[in-house]
Write a protein that holds these residues in place. Structure first.
Motif, mmCIF file in Angstrom:
data_model
loop_
_atom_site.group_PDB
_atom_site.id
_atom_site.type_symbol
_atom_site.label_atom_id
_atom_site.label_comp_id
_atom_site.label_asym_id
_atom_site.label_seq_id
_atom_site.Cartn_x
_atom_site.Cartn_y
_atom_site.Cartn_z
ATOM 1 N N ILE A 159 0.831 -1.199 0.000
ATOM 2 C CA ILE A 159 0.000 0.000 0.000
ATOM 3 C C ILE A 159 0.869 1.253 0.000
ATOM 4 N N SER A 160 0.290 2.338 -0.461
ATOM 5 C CA SER A 160 0.912 3.656 -0.383
ATOM 6 C C SER A 160 -0.074 4.626 0.241
ATOM 7 N N ILE A 161 0.434 5.525 1.081
ATOM 8 C CA ILE A 161 -0.366 6.613 1.631
ATOM 9 C C ILE A 161 -0.239 7.788 0.675
ATOM 10 N N GLU A 167 7.391 20.083 37.981
ATOM 11 C CA GLU A 167 8.647 19.348 38.076
ATOM 12 C C GLU A 167 8.844 18.404 36.892
ATOM 13 N N ALA A 168 7.754 17.936 36.311
ATOM 14 C CA ALA A 168 7.826 16.996 35.185
ATOM 15 C C ALA A 168 6.789 17.393 34.135
ATOM 16 N N PRO A 169 7.017 18.514 33.430
ATOM 17 C CA PRO A 169 6.016 18.994 32.471
ATOM 18 C C PRO A 169 5.984 18.154 31.203
ATOM 19 N N THR A 170 4.827 18.099 30.585
ATOM 20 C CA THR A 170 4.682 17.396 29.324
ATOM 21 C C THR A 170 3.992 18.306 28.312
ATOM 22 N N LEU A 171 4.222 18.017 27.059
ATOM 23 C CA LEU A 171 3.477 18.629 25.974
ATOM 24 C C LEU A 171 2.511 17.571 25.466
ATOM 25 N N ASP A 172 1.228 17.775 25.702
ATOM 26 C CA ASP A 172 0.205 16.802 25.332
ATOM 27 C C ASP A 172 -0.379 17.184 23.970
ATOM 28 N N LEU A 173 -0.182 16.314 22.993
ATOM 29 C CA LEU A 173 -0.557 16.606 21.619
ATOM 30 C C LEU A 173 -1.908 15.998 21.265
ATOM 31 N N LYS A 174 -2.653 16.730 20.471
ATOM 32 C CA LYS A 174 -3.887 16.237 19.866
ATOM 33 C C LYS A 174 -3.861 16.704 18.419
ATOM 34 N N VAL A 175 -3.592 15.766 17.491
ATOM 35 C CA VAL A 175 -3.372 16.139 16.098
ATOM 36 C C VAL A 175 -4.192 15.242 15.173
ATOM 37 N N ALA A 176 -4.289 15.661 13.921
ATOM 38 C CA ALA A 176 -5.021 14.887 12.922
ATOM 39 C C ALA A 176 -4.334 15.029 11.569
ATOM 40 N N GLN A 177 -4.481 13.999 10.752
ATOM 41 C CA GLN A 177 -4.006 14.040 9.366
ATOM 42 C C GLN A 177 -4.968 13.244 8.500
ATOM 43 N N SER A 178 -5.278 13.778 7.321
ATOM 44 C CA SER A 178 -6.143 13.081 6.366
ATOM 45 C C SER A 178 -5.305 12.563 5.201
ATOM 46 N N PHE A 179 -5.768 11.482 4.583
ATOM 47 C CA PHE A 179 -5.009 10.856 3.497
ATOM 48 C C PHE A 179 -5.901 9.835 2.798
ATOM 49 N N ARG A 180 -5.448 9.355 1.650
ATOM 50 C CA ARG A 180 -6.050 8.212 0.985
ATOM 51 C C ARG A 180 -5.070 7.043 1.023
ATOM 52 N N ILE A 181 -5.580 5.838 0.881
ATOM 53 C CA ILE A 181 -4.734 4.646 0.867
ATOM 54 C C ILE A 181 -4.866 4.000 -0.504
#
Length: 243
Positions: A98-100, A117-131
């Motif tokens: 397959i190819s994206i 003391e222990a910070p994080t970067l919390d990500l919420k992301v999206a990507q669209s594509f065809r297969i």
């Protein structure tokens, strides 16, 4: 505010290191096309698991190139072609390739999590594509010297409609900005729509085994490379601190 100040402090340290030419600070990919002040390119190892069969499909190592203001993020991720087994229960019927195609930019938001003391970067992301389905080779064909034979007609016209993967994950902020390291997984699910177009006589079987909801996607992020820009280090810190 304490968490914001702490993350601003670790970013300031990274900016200072960049000004001194520290190892690991280099231009990220330039094709993201956004004016957010901080660029980070990650090495990305991506695996998807087909829900219906539990079959993993592993893509070759590539790069997730991003720009961010630590509130918003935009990036590019182009996955290479991948080949995996097509299974029905314990039996392997064939291999498929397959190819994206037509991937959009990766876009989303960052929430500052963890503790001061222990910070994080919390990500919420999206990507669209065809297969796109490029090849289906029945089991054993390669051993017969006919590895170029495929059940999918040539021409690259067998593909899905557009689908969207929604992913979440967390990055250790201190490790990222002070140690130039990352070991994070951004994960989520997506639907594989039915393959359409010139897919050959076996399309119903292929769709029965592959197409459907709740397929998982896991992007493993490591080896960050920063790009603060030769003239934007001060503005990068100012933009982040002002939020």
């Amino acid at each position: 505010m304490r968490l914001r100040r702490h993350i601003t402090a670790v970013v300031a340290a990274a900016l200072a290191a960049a000004a001194l030419g520290a190892v690991g600070i280099a231009p990220a990919q330039a094709d993201v096309g956004d004016d957010y002040p901080v660029g980070i390119a990650f090495t990305a190892d991506t695996t998807t698991v087909i829900s219906k069969t539990g079959q993993p499909v592993t893509f070759g190592t590539t790069t997730l190139s991003t720009r961010t203001d630590l509130t918003n993020v935009v990036g590019t991720l182009a996955l290479p072609q991948a080949t995996a087994a097509l299974k029905l229960g314990p039996a392997t019927l064939a291999t498929f390739t397959i190819s994206i195609v037509d991937p959009t930019k990766v876009t989303g938001t960052i929430t500052q999590g963890g503790t001061a003391e222990a910070p994080t970067l919390d990500l919420k992301v999206a990507q669209s594509f065809r297969i796109r389905l490029d090849k289906v080779a029945p089991l054993g064909i390669g051993s017969l010297g006919s590895s170029d034979l495929t059940l999918v007609p040539a021409g690259g016209n067998c593909s899905t409609t557009t689908t969207t993967a929604n992913l979440t994950g967390s990055i250790d902020a201190t490790a990222l900005f002070q140690q130039n390291t990352a070991d994070a997984h951004v994960k989520g699910t997506y639907t594989i729509p039915p393959f359409q177009g010139d897919c050959g006589l076996f399309a119903p079987i292929i769709n029965g085994l592959i197409a459907g909801p709740n397929n998982t996607l896991d992007v493993h992020l490591t080896k960050p490379v920063f790009d603060f820009g030769a003239t934007s280090r001060a503005s990068a810190l100012q933009a982040i601190a002002a939020r």
